[in-house]
Design a protein around this motif. Sequence first.
Motif: not given
Length: 338
Positions: A17-38
Motif C-alpha cells: 500500500i505504501e507503494g501506491t503513494l503517488e508523488p501528488e499525494m506525497v506532497f499533499a500529505l507532507a503539506e498537511r502534516n508539515r513534513v519537509t521533503l527533499p
Amino acid sequence: MDDFVAGLPKAELHLHIEGTLEPEMVFALAERNRVTLPYASVEALRRAYEFRDLQDFLDLYYQSTQALVAERDFYDLARAYLARARDENIRHAEIFFDPQAHMRRGVPFGVVVEGLSAALTDAARDGGPTSRLIMCFLRDLSAENAMSVLDASMPWLNRLTGVGLDSAEAGNPPGKFTEVFKRARSLGLRAMAHAGEEGPASYVAEALDRLRIERVDHGVHAVDDPALVARLAKERIALTVCPISNIRLRVYPDLRAHPLKRLMEAGVAVTVNSDDPAYFGGYLNANYRAVEEAFALAAEELAQLARNSFAASFLSEEEKRDRIAEIDSYVKTQTRAT
C-alpha cells in the motif's frame, strides 16, 4: 485485448500500500502534516523514480513514507488505491503494509492499522473490492524486531489475515525469521514471503521449508532450479509475480527475458500483480497488458492468470468458486462477442 483485460475480473495479491503513494499525494500529505521533503516539486520527485536496483528503490520508498503520519493519511492512501482497483475490475485485493517503516518514525502500530482497515471496510461497503491486510516484516531488520512488531499487533489481530516478509532480500535469507513465522502461524495468521526476486532459488525453497509459507511473492528465480519448479507445480504453490516491477528494478533486462511464460508452461500457478505501482509506472491492468504483449498471450491464458489469482487468495472456498465462475462467464461472453 486491452478491452478484454479491462473487463476481466481479477484479484491482486502482491500490492504494497505504501507503494501506491503517488508523488501528488506525497506532497499533499507532507503539506498537511508539515513534513519537509527533499524535492522542490512533484515533477522533481517523479524524476527520481529511476532505480538501479531494489535498494535504490527502497531508499526513496522509505523517504516518501515520512509523509504518512496520522490515521487519516493511511485511510486516504488505501481509499485511493481501492478506488483505482475498482476501476480496473479488481474484485479482491490482499494488501501488504510495513508497520516497522512507520513505527521507527514514531507512528504507533494502531494508527497505521486503524486507518488502513477503516478504508478497507468502507470500500467493501461501497461496492468493493473486498480486501485483506497482510503485515510484512522488514527482512533487513532483526528477527527480534519482527517479533516485537508481532507483539504490538496483538490488539488488532482480528484486522490481519497474514504475515509476509519483504524489503532488501540480498544477504537476508528467510530462515532468519523461522521463529517469528512459527508464532504467527500459531496465532492463526497465513504466511507468505518475498523470495527469489533478487535472491536465489534456494531462498524460495528455504521460505517453503523453514517459514512454511503458502505462496511465494515474486519467486521468479525459482526457474533456475528445475526440481523446485516441479515442486511448485505439483504442490500448487502460487507465485505472485510482478512483471513491470521486475523490469524497473533490473531483475531482468526486458519482459522477453522474463520467465513468466516458462513458469506457466511448467504448470506453476502464476499470478500477475503490480507490487509498487506508483513507483514502477504500472498498475495491475498495465501488467496484464505488458505480459500479453511480450508473450502474445491468448485471452484464455490471461483468464487463467486471473483464475490463479482467486485460487491463491485467502478468500473462502465458496468465494473463490464464485469469482472463478465470474471469469468463466466473462470469457464465454467475450468469445461470443468476437
